[in-house]
Design a protein around this motif. Sequence first.
Motif, PDB file in Angstrom:
ATOM      1  N   LEU A 298     -18.048  56.881  -3.143  1.00 61.03           N
ATOM      2  CA  LEU A 298     -17.658  55.597  -3.884  1.00 61.03           C
ATOM      3  C   LEU A 298     -16.507  56.097  -4.770  1.00 61.03           C
ATOM      4  N   VAL A 299     -15.485  55.017  -5.161  1.00 58.77           N
ATOM      5  CA  VAL A 299     -14.528  55.204  -5.122  1.00 58.77           C
ATOM      6  C   VAL A 299     -14.779  54.247  -6.971  1.00 58.77           C
ATOM      7  N   LEU A 300     -13.802  55.380  -8.247  1.00 61.20           N
ATOM      8  CA  LEU A 300     -13.790  54.595  -9.566  1.00 61.20           C
ATOM      9  C   LEU A 300     -12.582  53.832  -9.732  1.00 61.20           C
ATOM     10  N   THR A 301     -12.955  53.025  -9.697  1.00 65.10           N
ATOM     11  CA  THR A 301     -12.538  51.484  -9.868  1.00 65.10           C
ATOM     12  C   THR A 301     -12.541  50.877 -11.135  1.00 65.10           C
ATOM     13  N   ARG A 302     -13.412  51.381 -12.126  1.00 65.26           N
ATOM     14  CA  ARG A 302     -13.671  50.539 -13.672  1.00 65.26           C
ATOM     15  C   ARG A 302     -12.620  51.381 -14.920  1.00 65.26           C
ATOM     16  N   ILE A 303     -11.940  50.544 -15.218  1.00 67.42           N
ATOM     17  CA  ILE A 303     -10.884  51.042 -15.931  1.00 67.42           C
ATOM     18  C   ILE A 303     -10.947  51.146 -17.179  1.00 67.42           C
ATOM     19  N   TYR A 343      -9.451  57.389 -13.050  1.00 69.70           N
ATOM     20  CA  TYR A 343      -9.168  56.201 -12.033  1.00 69.70           C
ATOM     21  C   TYR A 343      -9.005  56.450 -10.281  1.00 69.70           C
ATOM     22  N   GLY A 344      -9.121  56.166  -9.927  1.00 67.80           N
ATOM     23  CA  GLY A 344      -8.809  56.351  -8.122  1.00 67.80           C
ATOM     24  C   GLY A 344      -9.450  57.832  -7.412  1.00 67.80           C
ATOM     25  N   ASP A 345     -10.341  58.320  -8.119  1.00 68.46           N
ATOM     26  CA  ASP A 345     -11.459  59.244  -7.682  1.00 68.46           C
ATOM     27  C   ASP A 345     -12.043  58.631  -6.841  1.00 68.46           C
ATOM     28  N   ARG A 346     -12.718  60.272  -5.710  1.00 66.97           N
ATOM     29  CA  ARG A 346     -13.952  59.893  -4.876  1.00 66.97           C
ATOM     30  C   ARG A 346     -14.557  60.115  -5.055  1.00 66.97           C
ATOM     31  N   VAL A 347     -16.237  59.628  -5.603  1.00 68.17           N
ATOM     32  CA  VAL A 347     -17.232  60.135  -6.156  1.00 68.17           C
ATOM     33  C   VAL A 347     -18.414  60.847  -5.052  1.00 68.17           C
ATOM     34  N   THR A 348     -19.223  61.448  -4.975  1.00 65.64           N
ATOM     35  CA  THR A 348     -20.197  62.198  -4.097  1.00 65.64           C
ATOM     36  C   THR A 348     -21.014  62.258  -4.281  1.00 65.64           C
ATOM     37  N   VAL A 349     -22.146  60.740  -4.567  1.00 67.95           N
ATOM     38  CA  VAL A 349     -23.106  60.434  -5.159  1.00 67.95           C
ATOM     39  C   VAL A 349     -24.277  60.484  -4.537  1.00 67.95           C
ATOM     40  N   VAL A 350     -25.169  61.571  -4.730  1.00 68.73           N
ATOM     41  CA  VAL A 350     -26.450  61.790  -4.171  1.00 68.73           C
ATOM     42  C   VAL A 350     -27.774  61.197  -5.008  1.00 68.73           C
ATOM     43  N   GLY A 351     -28.678  59.879  -3.711  1.00 69.85           N
ATOM     44  CA  GLY A 351     -29.735  59.855  -4.910  1.00 69.85           C
ATOM     45  C   GLY A 351     -30.363  59.118  -3.664  1.00 69.85           C
ATOM     46  N   LEU A 352     -31.090  58.083  -3.788  1.00 68.40           N
ATOM     47  CA  LEU A 352     -32.085  57.085  -3.364  1.00 68.40           C
ATOM     48  C   LEU A 352     -31.376  55.985  -2.689  1.00 68.40           C
ATOM     49  N   ASN A 357     -27.130  52.557  -4.916  1.00 68.41           N
ATOM     50  CA  ASN A 357     -26.178  50.703  -4.653  1.00 68.41           C
ATOM     51  C   ASN A 357     -25.929  50.677  -6.840  1.00 68.41           C
ATOM     52  N   HIS A 358     -26.844  51.338  -7.653  1.00 64.45           N
ATOM     53  CA  HIS A 358     -27.049  50.663  -9.282  1.00 64.45           C
ATOM     54  C   HIS A 358     -25.416  51.684  -9.649  1.00 64.45           C
ATOM     55  N   VAL A 359     -24.983  52.974  -8.360  1.00 63.01           N
ATOM     56  CA  VAL A 359     -24.061  53.722  -9.814  1.00 63.01           C
ATOM     57  C   VAL A 359     -22.604  52.929  -8.497  1.00 63.01           C
ATOM     58  N   PHE A 362     -21.735  50.716 -10.553  1.00 60.67           N
ATOM     59  CA  PHE A 362     -20.756  50.478 -11.999  1.00 60.67           C
ATOM     60  C   PHE A 362     -19.839  51.661 -12.157  1.00 60.67           C
ATOM     61  N   PHE A 363     -19.579  51.819 -11.117  1.00 56.05           N
ATOM     62  CA  PHE A 363     -18.463  53.136 -10.609  1.00 56.05           C
ATOM     63  C   PHE A 363     -16.975  51.696 -10.579  1.00 56.05           C
ATOM     64  N   GLY A 364     -18.082  50.228  -9.832  1.00 51.09           N
ATOM     65  CA  GLY A 364     -16.731  49.164  -9.672  1.00 51.09           C
ATOM     66  C   GLY A 364     -16.499  49.475  -7.937  1.00 51.09           C
ATOM     67  N   ASN A 365     -15.567  50.574  -7.258  1.00 45.76           N
ATOM     68  CA  ASN A 365     -15.888  50.874  -5.368  1.00 45.76           C
ATOM     69  C   ASN A 365     -15.398  49.872  -5.175  1.00 45.76           C
ATOM     70  N   SER A 366     -14.232  49.506  -6.099  1.00 44.68           N
ATOM     71  CA  SER A 366     -13.373  47.788  -4.945  1.00 44.68           C
ATOM     72  C   SER A 366     -12.463  48.436  -4.425  1.00 44.68           C
ATOM     73  N   VAL A 367     -12.243  48.918  -3.456  1.00 41.42           N
ATOM     74  CA  VAL A 367     -10.880  49.946  -2.493  1.00 41.42           C
ATOM     75  C   VAL A 367      -9.307  48.495  -2.446  1.00 41.42           C
ATOM     76  N   LYS A 368     -10.120  47.197  -3.011  1.00 44.10           N
ATOM     77  CA  LYS A 368      -9.388  46.714  -2.812  1.00 44.10           C
ATOM     78  C   LYS A 368      -8.390  46.530  -4.093  1.00 44.10           C
ATOM     79  N   THR A 369      -8.715  47.166  -4.895  1.00 45.04           N
ATOM     80  CA  THR A 369      -7.848  46.902  -6.346  1.00 45.04           C
ATOM     81  C   THR A 369      -7.060  48.312  -6.241  1.00 45.04           C
ATOM     82  N   LEU A 370      -7.674  49.496  -5.785  1.00 48.48           N
ATOM     83  CA  LEU A 370      -7.200  50.225  -5.504  1.00 48.48           C
ATOM     84  C   LEU A 370      -5.578  50.320  -4.351  1.00 48.48           C
ATOM     85  N   ASN A 371      -5.333  49.173  -3.340  1.00 47.52           N
ATOM     86  CA  ASN A 371      -4.897  49.227  -2.768  1.00 47.52           C
ATOM     87  C   ASN A 371      -3.517  48.123  -3.750  1.00 47.52           C
ATOM     88  N   GLU A 372      -2.990  48.213  -4.874  1.00 47.61           N
ATOM     89  CA  GLU A 372      -2.344  47.293  -5.347  1.00 47.61           C
ATOM     90  C   GLU A 372      -1.943  48.188  -6.338  1.00 47.61           C
TER      91      GLU A 372
END
Length: 553
Positions: A298-303, A343-352, A357-359, A362-372
Amino acid sequence: MEWFQQLFSIHSSVQTVVILSLIIACGLALGKVKVMGVSLGVAFVFFVGILAGHLGLSIDEGVLDYAETFGLSMFVYCLGLHVGPNFFGSLRHEGMALNLWSLAVIIFGTVFALLLVPITGVALPDMVGLLCGATTNTPALGAATQALEHLGFARGSVALATAVTYPLGVLGVIIAMVFIRKVFVKPVDLEEKPLTDDDNTYIAQFVVVNPAIVGKTIAEVAKITHLKFIISRVWHADQVIVPKADTILEQGDNVLVVTIKEDEDAMEVLFGRRVAKDYNRDQIDWNAIDANVESRILVLTRIQLNGKRLGELQLRNTYGVNVSRVIRGDIKLLATDNLRLQYGDRVTVVGLHEAVNHVESFFGNSVKTLNEPNIGSIFFGIILGLMLGTIPIHLPGMDGPIRLGIAGGPIIMGILVGALGPKLHFISYTTRSASLMLRKLGLSLYLACLGLDAGKDFFETIVRPEGIAWVGIGFLITIVPIIIIGVIALHTKKYDFGTICGILCGSMANPMALGYANDTLKGDTASISYATVYPLGMFIRVVIAQMIIMFFV
């Protein structure tokens, strides 16, 4: 055709854009042409600028100074921002050694220049000017002229000596690097040898057979050892579970552990027995291990999360997931509770599946935002860098202060923002393509202005008898230390050629030669080593220039 002539001859904002664009466009185009397998890349912009200046093209002096300052400050700040996240890691591992090699170049060149004084008959102040030009260090020239004025000497010939030797000082570094590559470099020397291990994590599976930890929770096991590790999965009675801090380890449990390579043997002692499976190869389908447990990046895009420590988020308790690794740029980091997210970190999350999906939300995971690209923070950082560069630094025994200047201030600020920005909740992330674009644009502007300014008097000066001698002496001061120290460093087999090029360019304060190195070599090792040695090297050269004047003139 009068309108066409006025487009190039009458100073205006349009004329400035036309001339600089013409120089840059022609320089970049010709820089792709290879002669005997060698191309100059962006460095050719400088020589097109010299030719344009010699042919009589010019722009308003104030605008020229502005464009040159703007281009250089943008280039060095974005360079510092680019290498900042890795800078202190490389400084801890190899930074001292890199700066010692840079210091060797500086001391060798200074001693060599002083030895040429009695041999050539050049006055010591003029030799200092030749040294400043040969090492393309205008802050050192400023320090030397201030010292001369304080002692009551004229500074005109010193500045002229710098102006005459500066162009070949720029080119000499490139010539020396080409010479070393053609004569001494072997194919193995061109392979990247990163200053730090890009993968700071190691994954292995162990079977719990150590009686000391059987029946203890994961939290209790973590407390009895100083080792840092993350357990992302536990195989318990043929069932894969996502462990929590209170999960009890039983005899025969299999655990998937993320740690660092150096602790591999210690992990085997702690848990008991290692399973012979390679979990560190590039292509692994983590989701094929068990249908119920998912691994997702998941990509951290939540400011709001920028600069937060991973442990503060309580992801394990809130969502029932584990974070095993954080990928920042090209570096894989162990996801400890103290790791500060950026901001912009790629985080490896392991779970059900639902928990992940909830995480993700929470992280944002908006790749489009990072392109700006985050342009606003870049310009704010440049302001801070220029302010830093103008701060007077008073040293004992020197009447006049020294300054980091428009090159030293922004590159140091870029490094600090890139490395420490998340701790201050400052978003410094920008896309890789935008960073490369701004660096090349800034360097092209700087070189075009530098060449245009030097071209108007360059050929007239070098045809004079003392001018020819000065050019030759300056050229020797440039290439002799670089070739000798560069070859010695190469023969240690410790660094790849890109790293050595960065050391040489940084010790000579030569961003154009760095541009050539980046255009002709793969990877970022040249930029990283350049940024590592440049600040200290430039500072030492400024001090040395003043000391020579004050103690020997």
